[in-house]
Scaffold this motif. Structure first.
Motif, PDB file in Angstrom:
ATOM      1  N   ILE A 149       1.287  -1.501   0.097  1.00 51.98           N
ATOM      2  CA  ILE A 149      -0.019   0.447  -0.009  1.00 51.98           C
ATOM      3  C   ILE A 149       0.726   1.000  -0.165  1.00 51.98           C
ATOM      4  O   ILE A 149       2.334   1.204   1.320  1.00 51.98           O
ATOM      5  CB  ILE A 149      -1.033  -0.333   1.287  1.00 51.98           C
ATOM      6  N   CYS A 164       3.004  -1.292   3.838  1.00 50.28           N
ATOM      7  CA  CYS A 164       2.874   0.253   3.524  1.00 50.28           C
ATOM      8  C   CYS A 164       4.070   1.078   3.763  1.00 50.28           C
ATOM      9  O   CYS A 164       5.015   0.294   4.375  1.00 50.28           O
ATOM     10  CB  CYS A 164       1.929   0.386   4.234  1.00 50.28           C
ATOM     11  N   ASP A 177       2.224   5.887   5.468  1.00 47.52           N
ATOM     12  CA  ASP A 177       0.628   5.792   5.546  1.00 47.52           C
ATOM     13  C   ASP A 177       0.341   4.628   6.850  1.00 47.52           C
ATOM     14  O   ASP A 177      -0.871   4.738   6.722  1.00 47.52           O
ATOM     15  CB  ASP A 177       0.786   4.647   3.971  1.00 47.52           C
ATOM     16  N   TYR A 232       4.778  -2.082   8.257  1.00 47.61           N
ATOM     17  CA  TYR A 232       5.402  -1.078   7.780  1.00 47.61           C
ATOM     18  C   TYR A 232       7.404  -0.610   6.850  1.00 47.61           C
ATOM     19  O   TYR A 232       7.747  -1.313   8.064  1.00 47.61           O
ATOM     20  CB  TYR A 232       5.243   0.512   7.429  1.00 47.61           C
TER      21      TYR A 232
END
Length: 342
Positions: free
Chosen positions: A244, A295, A299, A316
């Protein structure tokens, strides 16, 4: 808003007839924009528009284009370097969307981070908190705040060879505006060395007296937003990832993950996208068969509170800066700032 940003990016980067036609139609607006920013720049150069000085040294980290150059990790890196050398640095930024403020707080725990649309007011607040120096994130065009040094970033991953100004392209200023800088850093995530050399040649023509360094922005370790657990990057080799990214140039992030050996299922959103709980649930549902949902840090700070607990960890990676050349130019700039702080 999101659809409008996607349309603009398609016009800026598209190679088809429609995109080329749109850029041609926007040429008069681009020429007007060029004239306006040129006149504004001259008024600052001539002192008609004053710039406010401060009692501590100010370092601006900025760019010539709209997003995607790595300003946040670079600004964080400079603040860390100053602090490591005994100069307490504060970070001042506009705080657009709120995400970059939280990212700085994650990257620089213990370093003051002030979000203020008025950078002058933000610098004053940082000084009131007792900092020895201020790092401005994204302030090259914000000339009302005087600075002791300007570092300008140019993104090799988005280099086209023919910069176009807003609204026909993503550039806020032409490349020759880099002449105002004390240092240019060419950043790259996945761009090859030949592209970096193309950028450096263009800079040598546009701003021949400004020193140039290059830096590679690479993913750091995986970290869970739920538990804080970290995993080495090699666990992604061969793994199925739902990736993402709501950032400028998300394809560079997806390519980084692919180069780590992952099978990447990309989910891209506009820069500074404000995720909804419904979008988080939808993303989690799409990722049911994936080994990891990964991500960017930018984000993660928005998605972590929305992520369904039953969906497992949201992971992340943040970008780590590694200098490839020009270290001497950066050390000289830091030494000058430190001498001004003492």
């Amino acid at each position: 808003m999101a659809d409008g940003r996607r349309l603009l990016e398609a016009v800026w980067t598209g190679r088809g007839r429609g995109a080329r036609t749109a850029r041609a139609l926007l040429a008069p607006a681009e020429a007007l924009y060029r004239a306006v920013i040129g006149a504004r720049g001259l008024l600052y150069d001539w002192g008609v528009f004053p710039a406010e000085d401060f009692s501590v040294p100010v370092l601006s980290i900025g760019n010539l284009s709209v997003g995607g150059t790595g300003k946040t990790p670079v600004a964080a890196w400079f603040a860390q370097r100053l602090s490591a050398k005994g100069v307490m640095a504060g970070i001042v930024l506009r705080g657009y969307g709120g995400d970059e403020t939280i990212v700085h707080q994650r990257l620089n725990r213990g370093i003051p981070v002030i979000a203020a649309a008025d950078r002058v007011r933000g610098i004053r607040e940082a000084i009131a908190r007792g900092v020895d120096a201020v790092v401005l994130d994204d302030a090259f065009q914000h000339r009302r705040a005087a600075r002791d040094a300007d570092v300008v970033l140019v993104n090799a991953d988005a280099w086209s060879g023919a910069p176009r100004l807003l609204p026909a392209g993503p550039w806020r200023e032409p490349l020759r505006s880099a002449r105002r800088a004390n240092l240019v850093i060419v950043t790259r995530k996945t761009a090859d060395r030949s592209t970096v050399e193309d950028v450096k040649r263009a800079l040598a023509n546009a701003a021949p007296r400004v020193p140039v360094a290059t830096a590679h922005l690479a993913p750091g370790e995986l970290r869970s937003t739920a538990t804080g657990q970290t995993l080495p990057l090699h666990v992604m080799r061969g793994a199925d990832l739902t990736a993402i990214a709501g950032i400028a140039h998300p394809d560079s992030f997806f390519k980084q993950l692919t180069e780590l050996g992952a099978i990447v299922r990309p989910q891209s959103f506009p820069d500074h996208h404000a995720f909804t709980r419904e979008e988080a649930r939808d993303l989690a549902a799409r990722a049911r068969s994936s080994d990891f949902v990964v991500c960017t840090l930018k984000d993660a700070v928005k998605l972590e509170s929305l992520w369904p607990a039953e969906a497992g960890s949201l992971w992340y990676v943040s970008q780590r800066l590694r200098l490839e050349d020009g270290q001497e130019h950066i050390e000289r700039l830091l030494d000058d700032l430190i001498s001004r702080a003492h």
